[in-house]
Write a protein that holds these residues in place. Structure first.
Motif, mmCIF file in Angstrom:
data_model
loop_
_atom_site.group_PDB
_atom_site.id
_atom_site.type_symbol
_atom_site.label_atom_id
_atom_site.label_comp_id
_atom_site.label_asym_id
_atom_site.label_seq_id
_atom_site.Cartn_x
_atom_site.Cartn_y
_atom_site.Cartn_z
ATOM 1 N N GLU A 205 3.637 5.788 20.301
ATOM 2 C CA GLU A 205 3.719 7.211 20.031
ATOM 3 C C GLU A 205 2.786 7.555 18.958
ATOM 4 O OE1 GLU A 205 7.830 8.202 19.076
ATOM 5 O OE2 GLU A 205 7.426 10.347 18.962
ATOM 6 N N ARG A 206 2.367 6.893 17.871
ATOM 7 C CA ARG A 206 1.492 7.148 16.724
ATOM 8 C C ARG A 206 0.106 7.087 17.559
ATOM 9 N NH1 ARG A 206 4.354 3.526 13.543
ATOM 10 N NH2 ARG A 206 2.842 1.928 13.870
ATOM 11 N N LYS A 207 -0.026 6.472 18.484
ATOM 12 C CA LYS A 207 -1.487 6.519 19.055
ATOM 13 C C LYS A 207 -1.648 7.929 19.848
ATOM 14 C CE LYS A 207 -5.246 5.220 21.204
ATOM 15 N NZ LYS A 207 -6.611 5.273 20.398
ATOM 16 N N ILE A 208 -0.537 8.418 20.408
ATOM 17 C CA ILE A 208 -0.609 9.755 21.131
ATOM 18 C C ILE A 208 -0.819 10.818 20.292
ATOM 19 C CG2 ILE A 208 0.930 11.168 22.549
ATOM 20 C CD1 ILE A 208 2.218 8.430 23.978
ATOM 21 N N LEU A 209 -0.041 10.640 19.158
ATOM 22 C CA LEU A 209 0.045 11.739 18.095
ATOM 23 C C LEU A 209 -1.318 11.590 17.497
ATOM 24 C CD1 LEU A 209 3.518 11.240 16.299
ATOM 25 C CD2 LEU A 209 2.652 13.253 17.734
ATOM 26 N N HIS A 210 -1.989 10.556 17.303
ATOM 27 C CA HIS A 210 -3.234 10.588 16.947
ATOM 28 C C HIS A 210 -4.569 11.128 17.729
ATOM 29 C CE1 HIS A 210 -7.355 8.636 15.874
ATOM 30 N NE2 HIS A 210 -6.957 8.814 14.414
ATOM 31 N N ASP A 211 -4.254 10.900 18.887
ATOM 32 C CA ASP A 211 -5.432 11.219 19.915
ATOM 33 C C ASP A 211 -5.171 12.759 20.332
ATOM 34 O OD1 ASP A 211 -6.534 8.791 19.236
ATOM 35 O OD2 ASP A 211 -6.248 7.811 21.274
ATOM 36 N N GLY A 212 -3.874 12.939 20.242
ATOM 37 C CA GLY A 212 -3.390 14.260 20.986
ATOM 38 C C GLY A 212 -3.091 14.306 22.247
ATOM 39 N N ALA A 213 -1.745 14.494 22.356
ATOM 40 C CA ALA A 213 -1.204 14.486 23.926
ATOM 41 C C ALA A 213 -1.960 15.452 25.097
ATOM 42 C CB ALA A 213 0.206 14.821 23.898
ATOM 43 N N ASN A 214 -2.585 16.372 24.501
ATOM 44 C CA ASN A 214 -3.414 17.248 25.319
ATOM 45 C C ASN A 214 -4.677 16.541 25.777
ATOM 46 O OD1 ASN A 214 -4.117 17.408 22.577
ATOM 47 N ND2 ASN A 214 -5.203 19.448 22.897
ATOM 48 N N ASN A 215 -4.830 15.694 25.311
ATOM 49 C CA ASN A 215 -6.027 14.852 25.833
ATOM 50 C C ASN A 215 -5.833 13.461 26.965
ATOM 51 O OD1 ASN A 215 -7.953 16.438 24.186
ATOM 52 N ND2 ASN A 215 -7.463 15.323 22.370
ATOM 53 N N ILE A 216 -4.613 13.113 26.738
ATOM 54 C CA ILE A 216 -4.365 11.922 27.258
ATOM 55 C C ILE A 216 -3.658 12.200 28.717
ATOM 56 C CG2 ILE A 216 -2.881 10.022 27.146
ATOM 57 C CD1 ILE A 216 -2.994 10.305 24.109
ATOM 58 N N ALA A 217 -4.171 11.495 29.912
ATOM 59 C CA ALA A 217 -3.722 11.804 31.348
ATOM 60 C C ALA A 217 -2.527 10.939 31.265
ATOM 61 C CB ALA A 217 -4.948 11.550 32.270
#
Ligand SMILES: Cc1ncc(COP(=O)(O)O)c(C=O)c1O
Length: 450
Positions: free
Chosen positions: A206-218
């Motif tokens: 979850e922290r990784k997603i918040l860091h990279d931005g969910a709008n960038n992750i497929a």
């Protein structure tokens, strides 16, 4: 010149082996010539118990008469035709119906056929990116996977693999791929409490997603049980937590079921064992029991929806010459029918539990076996210099190779992978077969020193 020395010379001169060093080619390989049930035979007629299931794949056992009959019948009728565009064939349609029927509880509805596991992963990644583009979210291109993951050898899978040795010579890799810690009960810096470990690793994702931005992750991609990484079985809460996180941030969940699909883990599907439905599942190996190369990438309605809505403008510029291969699909259908008719999923669970039980005394008896772990008919021994430090044995020591060589001399095939021994026999294995395999391993460990 004997038959074996002639084959050895020709092999050394002309064959580049996968996952091998060129130096290997000068050694005498095991020439597998024939197979039946749980056994294979070399070119001299010597019998071996197959503790590898070929390579995690011969689920229904070798040379099953129904499989042989299907190959003969289908080859005589239609061995090959393409399925590009609006061309189709009966076996691929019937197999797609069978697979989606088996996956009804997970809500999977459409099947894209491939030629193997690496293809299935590549297909999943491309469909995931295309899905988001069709939904107008073309920034969602990145992928997250796990350390110790294995997702095959194409550039997408290579970029997502969590083990450096599969990546180090092949860069630059696909941008936007990164790995986070997954739950490894035997080797982690945090806790021995399984539930706590599952939660910690879900928080890391979850922290990784918040860091990279969910709008960038497929998508997030993982194996329900990590296979090549060393049969790492996650805590029961991990996949349900991952599913929640993917839903919360609108990220697709891809389950790479190339090993776990169709029964190996003791559940029909790996994700089913965790009570979770993925959005995309990747299959190969057990789908056809390895008799003919075949893979499949399966998607649910959520993933399919933008493709169907955008039709005819959603041209999927992806496909293989052998997608929907009629001979492979006919074999796949027979293989999946046999898995059901012969209750092989149940057998994998029962015999797999017995295998783990029988491996425990080896852990106690031999100083360099740190742990035996597994689920269903996939198991691993983690080899260590000493049990206190859990330091993995140095693969260069040749320790695990020597163990597997002694087993081979004694008519049992097991797989040494660096500091691990991997076991993945046919799902037709019996308790007697387990006894033979484990007793031979016991003998081998008694004869080898580090
Ligand atoms: C989980 C997983 N994904 C993908 C692959 C790649 O499959 P293939 O070797 O058929 O390309 C493998 C192969 O072992 C695998 O274990």
């Amino acid at each position: 010149m004997t038959d074996t020395s002639k084959l050895t010379e020709l092999n050394a001169n002309h064959v580049l082996h996968p996952m091998s060093m060129p130096a290997f080619d000068n050694e005498q390989p095991l020439f597998v010539e024939r197979s039946e049930g749980v056994h294979v035979y070399d070119n001299t007629g010597k019998q071996y118990l197959d503790g590898l299931g070929g390579l995690w794949c011969v689920n229904v056992g070798h040379s099953h008469p129904k499989m042989v009959a299907t190959i003969q019948e289908q080859a005589a009728k239609l061995a090959y035709y393409n399925t590009f565009g609006d061309v189709s064939n009966r076996p691929s349609v019937e197999l797609a119906e069978k697979i989606t029927g088996m996956l009804k509880p997970e809500g999977m509805s459409k099947v894209f056929f491939t030629s193997g596991g690496s293809d299935s992963v590549e297909t999943a990644l491309k469909l995931a990116r295309h899905h988001w583009r069709l939904k107008g979210q073309s920034d969602k291109t990145q992928f997250i996977s796990l350390k110790n993951a294995y997702h095959g050898v194409h550039f997408g899978g290579t970029s997502l693999n969590g083990m450096q040795n599969f990546k180090q010579n092949y860069g630059p890799l696909l941008p936007g791929c990164s790995q986070v810690d997954g739950p490894f009960p035997y080797r982690n810096p945090w806790t021995n409490d399984l539930e706590e470990l599952g939660q910690i690793c879900a928080d890391i994702l979850e922290r990784k997603i918040l860091h990279d931005g969910a709008n960038n992750i497929a998508a997030f991609i993982a194996e329900p049980i990590q296979g090549a990484g060393g049969v790492i079985v996650p805590p029961a809460n991990y996949w349900p937590l991952v599913r929640e996180i993917c839903d919360k941030y609108d990220i697709l969940l891809i389950a790479d079921e190339v090993v776990t699909g169709f029964g190996r883990s003791g559940s029909l599907f790996g994700v089913r064992g965790w009570g979770v439905a993925a959005d995309i599942q990747c299959f190969a190996k057990g789908i056809s029991s390895g008799y003919i190369p075949l893979g499949a990438t399966v998607i649910n309605d959520k993933v399919a929806e933008p493709f169907l809505e955008a039709a005819p403008n959603a041209f999927v510029a992806h496909g293989y010459t052998y997608s929907g291969h009629p001979l492979a699909c006919a074999v796949g259908l027979t293989s999946l029918n046999i898995v059901e008719e012969e209750n092989l999923v149940e057998n994998a669970g029962i015999v797999g539990d017995y295998l783990l039980q029988q491996l425990q005394p080896l852990v106690e008896r031999h100083e360099h076996i740190g742990e035996a772990r597994g689920k269903g008919l996939m198991a691993a021994l983690d080899l260590v210099t000493d049990k206190q430090s859990k330091t993995p044995v140095d693969p260069a020591s040749g320790y695990s190779d020597k163990v597997s060589a002694i087993c081979q001399e004694n008519g049992v095939l097991i797989r040494s992978v660096g500091p691990k021994i991997i076991l993945s026999p046919p799902l037709t294995f019996t308790k007697e077969n387990v006894d033979t395999m484990v007793n031979t391993m016991d003998l081998a460990f008694s004869q080898v020193s580090l």
